[in-house]
Write a protein that holds these residues in place. Structure first.
Motif, PDB file in Angstrom:
ATOM      1  N   GLY A  69      12.676 -63.768  78.786  1.00 31.39           N
ATOM      2  CA  GLY A  69      13.729 -64.192  79.701  1.00 31.39           C
ATOM      3  C   GLY A  69      13.977 -65.691  79.694  1.00 31.39           C
ATOM      4  N   MET A  79      21.916 -68.217  90.038  1.00 35.33           N
ATOM      5  CA  MET A  79      21.006 -67.098  90.290  1.00 35.33           C
ATOM      6  C   MET A  79      21.776 -65.914  90.861  1.00 35.33           C
ATOM      7  SD  MET A  79      19.354 -65.373  92.980  1.00 35.33           S
ATOM      8  CE  MET A  79      19.303 -66.544  94.345  1.00 35.33           C
ATOM      9  N   PHE A  82      23.873 -64.161  88.089  1.00 43.80           N
ATOM     10  CA  PHE A  82      23.066 -63.326  87.198  1.00 43.80           C
ATOM     11  C   PHE A  82      22.598 -62.050  87.915  1.00 43.80           C
ATOM     12  CE2 PHE A  82      22.103 -67.330  84.682  1.00 43.80           C
ATOM     13  CZ  PHE A  82      22.785 -66.914  83.556  1.00 43.80           C
ATOM     14  N   LYS A  83      22.228 -62.205  89.172  1.00 40.32           N
ATOM     15  CA  LYS A  83      21.757 -61.056  89.938  1.00 40.32           C
ATOM     16  C   LYS A  83      22.890 -60.060  90.154  1.00 40.32           C
ATOM     17  CE  LYS A  83      18.179 -60.602  93.413  1.00 40.32           C
ATOM     18  NZ  LYS A  83      17.437 -61.313  94.479  1.00 40.32           N
ATOM     19  N   ALA A  87      21.290 -58.456  86.046  1.00 38.02           N
ATOM     20  CA  ALA A  87      20.125 -58.925  85.303  1.00 38.02           C
ATOM     21  C   ALA A  87      18.903 -58.829  86.217  1.00 38.02           C
ATOM     22  CB  ALA A  87      20.330 -60.365  84.845  1.00 38.02           C
ATOM     23  N   ASP A  88      17.708 -58.768  85.634  1.00 35.10           N
ATOM     24  CA  ASP A  88      16.476 -58.783  86.420  1.00 35.10           C
ATOM     25  C   ASP A  88      16.149 -60.230  86.776  1.00 35.10           C
ATOM     26  OD1 ASP A  88      16.098 -56.038  86.328  1.00 35.10           O
ATOM     27  OD2 ASP A  88      15.005 -56.139  84.431  1.00 35.10           O
ATOM     28  N   VAL A  89      16.219 -60.555  88.051  1.00 32.96           N
ATOM     29  CA  VAL A  89      15.985 -61.919  88.511  1.00 32.96           C
ATOM     30  C   VAL A  89      14.797 -61.920  89.458  1.00 32.96           C
ATOM     31  CG1 VAL A  89      16.967 -63.931  89.678  1.00 32.96           C
ATOM     32  CG2 VAL A  89      18.449 -62.450  88.286  1.00 32.96           C
ATOM     33  N   TRP A  97      13.625 -69.324  89.005  1.00 37.31           N
ATOM     34  CA  TRP A  97      13.725 -67.884  88.803  1.00 37.31           C
ATOM     35  C   TRP A  97      13.554 -67.550  87.322  1.00 37.31           C
ATOM     36  CZ3 TRP A  97      17.229 -70.908  91.398  1.00 37.31           C
ATOM     37  CH2 TRP A  97      17.303 -70.745  92.787  1.00 37.31           C
ATOM     38  N   VAL A  99      14.989 -64.990  84.644  1.00 35.80           N
ATOM     39  CA  VAL A  99      16.117 -64.080  84.462  1.00 35.80           C
ATOM     40  C   VAL A  99      15.913 -63.320  83.158  1.00 35.80           C
ATOM     41  CG1 VAL A  99      18.624 -63.879  84.268  1.00 35.80           C
ATOM     42  CG2 VAL A  99      17.623 -65.716  85.661  1.00 35.80           C
ATOM     43  N   LYS A 100      15.841 -61.993  83.256  1.00 32.53           N
ATOM     44  CA  LYS A 100      15.706 -61.145  82.082  1.00 32.53           C
ATOM     45  C   LYS A 100      16.913 -60.216  81.989  1.00 32.53           C
ATOM     46  CE  LYS A 100      10.634 -61.175  82.158  1.00 32.53           C
ATOM     47  NZ  LYS A 100       9.395 -60.348  82.200  1.00 32.53           N
ATOM     48  N   SER A 299      22.885 -66.882  76.321  1.00 35.89           N
ATOM     49  CA  SER A 299      22.635 -66.763  77.763  1.00 35.89           C
ATOM     50  C   SER A 299      23.378 -67.849  78.535  1.00 35.89           C
ATOM     51  CB  SER A 299      21.138 -66.826  78.059  1.00 35.89           C
ATOM     52  OG  SER A 299      20.575 -68.045  77.615  1.00 35.89           O
TER      53      SER A 299
END
Length: 525
Positions: A69, A79, A82-83, A87-89, A97, A99-100, A299
């Motif tokens: 990530g 953030m 992305f959330k 995405a996995d945050v 954070w 971010v994946k 990204s």
């Protein structure tokens, strides 16, 4: 025994080989070639890797984004975006954070990114296409020092900055005014962006880059464009771009993220550049650096699309090797050049414009090392299919110094690249059968009709090189390339005339600058 020699045809035909020496100057190329807003590629790109190798690089980039990530710092709005995109945050600590992304998620987000776009200049004749078969050349960027043969190496000033804008504007071989050509260290850090943007507007009528060092400076740069172009035009068109660096490895800091969002929200362009030093902030092996570069630039581009779908973005790669004996960065070496070729292939697969390479060198003087390294790097941009090439002129001392002399040497090389990238036309006219047929075997071709039609345009004519016989060169003082460049940049600046700028618009810009400067105390760091 003597041999009868048939006299050759001479007379007026001999004049066809004589150049118009009176017209030669620092702008020779401009006399013989049409000035173009950008290069339109006439030669194919070079595909270094096969499909399987490209797929392995892309798969590794996706693993980096999915399993490791990107670390996002100090930007709650990024953030949130992305959330919201699912995405996995996960918060690591206060304001930090991880971010994946899910497999395929980045590609889905980037579906809204334009494959090509136009960056508008205040002179519409100088609008540039970013992407596709276009290649746009811009000066080097970011050096704290400048150097020339007279005064040596010193900190850059706003006068130096304006000088380089003027030199770029004067060259027919550059297409873009660039951005922070050198740091004007005599102007406070929190105010110098205003003077730099104004210099681009005042002394050039080409497209340019704005400030990225703080979100409010990015906003100021865009606001100055609204004054220049009109707010409605700016909202619908790209007129300015920001050049953003990720913090490698795999970090997107708050200043950068907020700057990207500022440009994207205004529908302005952003360049997304990981600066990778192999063995330090990326794998020592070039394939690993390329995979990391792809992960970081994509990204970063994704954040712009999440801010405003359709905002112009440019993926980028600054791949650098390292001297393993000293730990110092090296530039103009073959491995990063190969990396740029691969980044070209990847950008075409992702259908996103590319920035990479440039006239890089670690030499401390405008010498043979400087130009050998520059050509190694620059040709990778040419062959790889780069669309926007920052650092096309002036890069010296590992980008710590902007060189007046190398600037002139580099722009002449850029002129040669214009001719190279036109490619080779094969027609009845260019095959030149009639040139040989007109006078027959054993006769020179100086005065043939074919020669007379083409002698002014058949070959690129350098405005810088010394191609005279040794004896003539020696009689004229044995002047070397650096000394010629020194005289040339001074002549160009002496002859410079700023392009027309509406007085009312310029006054509005100056008023804006005065108000902004008065609103805050000077900050020098």
């Amino acid at each position: 025994m003597t041999q009868d020699v048939k006299p050759r045809r001479r007379s007026a035909r001999r004049s066809a080989g004589r150049a118009d020496r009176g017209a030669r100057s620092a702008k020779t190329g401009e006399n013989l070639h049409l000035r173009v807003p950008y290069i339109t590629r006439g030669i194919p790109t070079f595909d270094l890797l096969n499909e399987g190798s490209l797929e392995r690089i892309e798969a590794t980039a996706e693993r980096l984004l999915c399993e490791i990530g990107i670390e996002l710092r100090d930007d709650h709005e990024a953030m949130r975006l992305f959330k919201e995109a699912r995405a996995d945050v996960h918060e690591q600590s206060e304001g930090i954070w991880r971010v994946k992304f899910h497999p395929g998620q980045i590609r889905e987000i980037l579906q809204t990114a334009p494959e090509t776009f136009i960056q508008h200049a205040r002179n519409p004749a100088n609008n540039v296409q970013i992407g596709g078969d276009a290649m746009v050349l811009a000066p080097a960027y970011g050096s704290p020092f400048v150097m020339d043969l007279d005064e040596g190496r010193r900190y850059g000033t706003i006068k130096d900055f304006r000088n380089f804008v003027k030199l770029a504007q004067s060259s027919p071989w550059l297409h873009h005014s660039g951005g922070t050509i050198c740091e004007p260290t005599d102007v406070p850090v929190n105010k110098r962006h205003l003077d730099m943007v104004h210099a681009h507007i005042r002394y050039s009528d080409r497209a340019f880059l704005g400030s990225i060092t703080a979100p409010e400076r990015a906003a100021d740069s865009i606001e100055m464009c609204r004054i220049l172009f009109g707010a409605d035009f700016v909202d619908q068109n790209c007129v300015i771009m920001g050049n953003f660096n990720t913090t490698s490895p795999l970090v997107l800091d708050g200043v950068t993220a907020a700057g990207i969002r500022t440009y994207a929200a205004a529908n302005q362009g952003s360049i997304h550049l990981p600066f990778l030093l192999g063995g330090a902030v990326s794998p020592l092996t070039m394939a690993g650096s390329i995979a990391q570069c792809l992960a970081e630039t994509l990204s970063s581009c994704a954040l712009a699309q999440l801010t405003r779908p359709g905002a112009p973005v440019v993926m980028a790669g600054f791949l650098s090797s390292m001297s393993l004996r000293s730990g110092s960065p090296t530039f103009g070496t073959p491995e990063p050049a190969l990396g740029s070729l691969v980044m070209g292939q990847l950008s075409r697969r992702w259908k996103t414009p590319l920035r990479c390479a440039g006239n890089f060198s670690t030499s401390k003087r405008p010498d043979g090392q400087a130009m050998q390294q520059a050509m190694m790097s620059m040709m990778s941009a040419v062959q790889g299919g780069a669309n926007y090439v920052l650092h096309s002129a002036g890069f010296l001392d590992g980008l710590l110094s902007m060189s007046y002399e190398k600037f002139m040497m580099d722009v002449d090389m850029c002129g040669a690249l214009h001719a190279y990238m036109k490619g080779l036309a094969v027609t009845e006219e260019t095959l030149g059968f009639e040139a040989l047929a007109q006078f027959g075997p054993g006769e020179h071709l100086f005065g043939t009709d074919h020669t007379l039609r083409h002698y002014q345009t058949a070959y690129w004519d350098s405005g810088f090189n010394d191609d005279q016989p040794f004896e003539t060169w020696d009689e004229q003082g044995s002047v070397d390339a650096a000394a010629r460049a020194n005289a040339q940049w001074k002549q160009v600046l002496n002859d410079f005339e700023a392009p027309y700028l509406d007085i009312a618009k310029d006054q509005a810009l100056l008023d804006f600058i005065d108000r902004k400067k008065a609103s805050m105390p000077d900050a020098w760091y």
